[in-house]
Design a protein around this motif. Structure first.
Motif, PDB file in Angstrom:
ATOM      1  N   LEU A   4       0.832  -1.070  -0.153  1.00 45.87           N
ATOM      2  CA  LEU A   4       0.105   0.231   0.029  1.00 45.87           C
ATOM      3  C   LEU A   4       1.015   1.321   0.106  1.00 45.87           C
ATOM      4  O   LEU A   4       1.752   1.443   0.826  1.00 45.87           O
ATOM      5  N   GLU A   5       0.791   2.141  -0.970  1.00 51.82           N
ATOM      6  CA  GLU A   5       1.363   3.256  -1.261  1.00 51.82           C
ATOM      7  C   GLU A   5       0.488   4.406  -1.073  1.00 51.82           C
ATOM      8  O   GLU A   5      -0.426   4.656  -1.992  1.00 51.82           O
ATOM      9  N   ILE A   6       0.876   5.457  -0.416  1.00 50.31           N
ATOM     10  CA  ILE A   6      -0.017   6.768  -0.419  1.00 50.31           C
ATOM     11  C   ILE A   6       1.169   7.939  -0.720  1.00 50.31           C
ATOM     12  O   ILE A   6       1.920   7.922   0.185  1.00 50.31           O
ATOM     13  N   LEU A   9      -0.954  12.695  -0.385  1.00 45.86           N
ATOM     14  CA  LEU A   9      -2.297  12.944  -0.563  1.00 45.86           C
ATOM     15  C   LEU A   9      -2.842  14.184  -0.028  1.00 45.86           C
ATOM     16  O   LEU A   9      -2.399  14.250   1.194  1.00 45.86           O
ATOM     17  N   THR A  48     -10.625   7.227   1.638  1.00 51.91           N
ATOM     18  CA  THR A  48     -10.044   7.616   0.418  1.00 51.91           C
ATOM     19  C   THR A  48      -9.250   6.317  -0.128  1.00 51.91           C
ATOM     20  O   THR A  48      -9.222   5.972  -1.389  1.00 51.91           O
ATOM     21  N   ILE A  49      -8.656   5.410   0.814  1.00 53.66           N
ATOM     22  CA  ILE A  49      -8.164   4.300   0.531  1.00 53.66           C
ATOM     23  C   ILE A  49      -9.283   3.325  -0.114  1.00 53.66           C
ATOM     24  O   ILE A  49      -9.002   2.524  -1.201  1.00 53.66           O
ATOM     25  N   GLU A  59      -1.612  10.432  -4.802  1.00 52.13           N
ATOM     26  CA  GLU A  59      -1.522   9.073  -5.608  1.00 52.13           C
ATOM     27  C   GLU A  59      -1.886   8.042  -4.414  1.00 52.13           C
ATOM     28  O   GLU A  59      -1.185   7.739  -3.390  1.00 52.13           O
ATOM     29  N   ILE A  60      -2.580   7.049  -4.762  1.00 56.29           N
ATOM     30  CA  ILE A  60      -2.809   5.912  -3.915  1.00 56.29           C
ATOM     31  C   ILE A  60      -2.571   4.659  -4.862  1.00 56.29           C
ATOM     32  O   ILE A  60      -3.412   4.380  -5.967  1.00 56.29           O
ATOM     33  N   LYS A  61      -1.847   3.810  -4.348  1.00 56.50           N
ATOM     34  CA  LYS A  61      -1.629   2.423  -4.890  1.00 56.50           C
ATOM     35  C   LYS A  61      -1.746   1.063  -3.854  1.00 56.50           C
ATOM     36  O   LYS A  61      -1.297   1.318  -2.970  1.00 56.50           O
ATOM     37  N   ARG A  66      -2.207   1.943  -9.425  1.00 60.06           N
ATOM     38  CA  ARG A  66      -2.850   3.107  -8.975  1.00 60.06           C
ATOM     39  C   ARG A  66      -4.438   3.135  -9.026  1.00 60.06           C
ATOM     40  O   ARG A  66      -4.959   2.482  -9.990  1.00 60.06           O
ATOM     41  N   ASN A  68      -6.421   5.522  -7.884  1.00 58.81           N
ATOM     42  CA  ASN A  68      -7.217   6.767  -7.576  1.00 58.81           C
ATOM     43  C   ASN A  68      -8.601   6.985  -8.256  1.00 58.81           C
ATOM     44  O   ASN A  68      -9.485   7.280  -7.913  1.00 58.81           O
ATOM     45  N   ARG A  75     -11.258  -2.106  -6.423  1.00 52.59           N
ATOM     46  CA  ARG A  75     -10.092  -2.133  -5.750  1.00 52.59           C
ATOM     47  C   ARG A  75      -9.659  -3.451  -5.026  1.00 52.59           C
ATOM     48  O   ARG A  75      -8.636  -3.183  -4.206  1.00 52.59           O
TER      49      ARG A  75
END
Length: 370
Positions: A4-6, A9, A48-49, A59-61, A66, A68, A75
């Motif tokens: 999980l990458e944020i 944001l 948001t996640i 960006e959210i991965k 990705r 978003n 998701r």
């Protein structure tokens, strides 16, 4: 690569900024807890996640992808809410299986999945009951089962234990920890309860007013807070924060702390602490209650234990411990002593300060300086 990458944001509602440049990275199988006071933005970040809230920028991965602009259903996440959100007209089995039924999973496969989840959560005997026939803890298990049965990449929990009584919260906390250990699932969990955060997390993100204050392991957050907010928020009782002044004691730094009716207390700083402020600088000494004990209960491995005689203001027996309050620098200072420590109210008592565990903060900014 992080699971999980944020990145950078931001989330705003009109002119009101709610999340301000959040950066986080979580490994697969980790347990990330978002913690902070009410209104800090932790539930908004979780939403948001999940895709329940759009983001303003950043960006959210998830698993390198990705997300978003992807809908929640795209998701591969499952969410457990504070309110359980069970269908009252369905049985437990039907509630758990509902998501699979909507995805047209064949009934034999659904029944097998429900049975497996029910065994994991120890709710097999409840499958034919309706939600109105369940306790709060049982309802929460069903809500968890509905999430687990889908086997998503990421589980999101939004204050799932806040509606339970104190004992049941402890029991469910243990169940969630056991579940994570056995399944190795990746979890993001929101709470305002710092004890939940410390006991459940592999990583903690502490938020305040939409800003990420600190991100690290529970030990890092607890033992090495980056500012007075984190120091005060994490821990029960919280870290003692006592105003003082940097002085030189021989060739080493120490903190001089005023006390009523007698000479200041001078507490030397541990040699491994890098002090960048000059002597004469005002500082805030941070020290956990368990680092202030009765003399016989002091850590035998500590290199820098200082004995200080102080008057006891409050004595609170708490079963396995006795909490003793004294005054230094115009502040109440809480010590955590052994249950059988010989301490009398309104008497002069020897306190052992483990200065190996002490940290220093700047009183103006609140940021860590040593």
């Amino acid at each position: 690569m992080a699971f999980l990458e944020i990145n950078r944001l931001e989330k705003s509602y009109g002119a009101m900024s709610v999340l301000k440049g959040i950066n986080l990275a979580m490994e697969e199988g980790g347990f990330l807890v978002l913690v902070g006071p009410s209104g800090c933005g932790k539930s908004t970040l979780l939403n948001t996640i999940a895709g329940l809230e759009s983001i303003s920028s950043g960006e959210i991965k998830i698993a390198g992808r990705r997300v978003n602009d992807r809908r929640p259903s795209e998701r591969d996440i499952a969410m457990v809410f504070q309110s359980y959100a069970l269908y009252p007209n369905m049985t437990v089995a039907q509630n758990i299986a509902f998501g699979l039924e909507m995805r047209k999973v064949p009934k034999p496969e659904r029944d097998k999945a429900v049975a497996e989840v029910a065994e994991t959560l120890q709710i097999g005997h409840l499958l034919n009951r309706k939600p109105s026939q369940l306790s709060g803890g049982q309802r929460q298990r069903v809500a968890m089962g509905r999430a687990l049965v889908r086997k998503p990449k990421l589980f999101l929990f939004d204050e799932p234990l806040s509606n339970l009584d104190a004992k049941l919260r402890v029991d469910m906390r243990t169940e969630i920890k056991r579940l994570h250990n056995s399944l190795g699932t990746t979890i993001v969990y929101v709470t305002h309860d710092q004890i939940e955060a410390m006991t459940l997390a592999t990583k903690i993100a502490v938020l305040k007013d939409g800003h990420l204050q600190q991100f690290g392991t529970p030990a890092e957050i607890y033992n090495d807070p980056v500012n007075t907010f984190v120091a005060d928020f994490m821990g029960s009782p919280p870290m003692n924060l006592v105003p003082g002044e940097l002085v030189m004691s021989g060739k080493a730094y120490a903190v001089a702390i005023e006390r009523d009716g007698t000479a200041p207390v001078v507490l030397p700083i541990a040699n491994d602490r890098t002090v960048v402020s000059p002597a004469g600088q005002k500082v805030v000494l941070g020290i956990r209650p368990e680092a202030i004990t009765d003399v016989d209960g002091a850590d035998r491995n500590a290199k820098n234990v200082i004995r200080v005689s102080c008057r006891t203001e409050v004595v609170e027996p708490a079963g396995s411990d006795t909490f003793v309050v004294t005054r230094l620098g115009g502040k109440d200072v809480v010590a955590r002593m052994r249950s059988d420590a010989a301490v009398k109210l309104h008497s002069t008592t020897d306190f052992a300060y483990n200065m190996d565990r002490a940290v220093l903060f700047d009183p103006a900014s609140g940021n860590r300086v040593a």
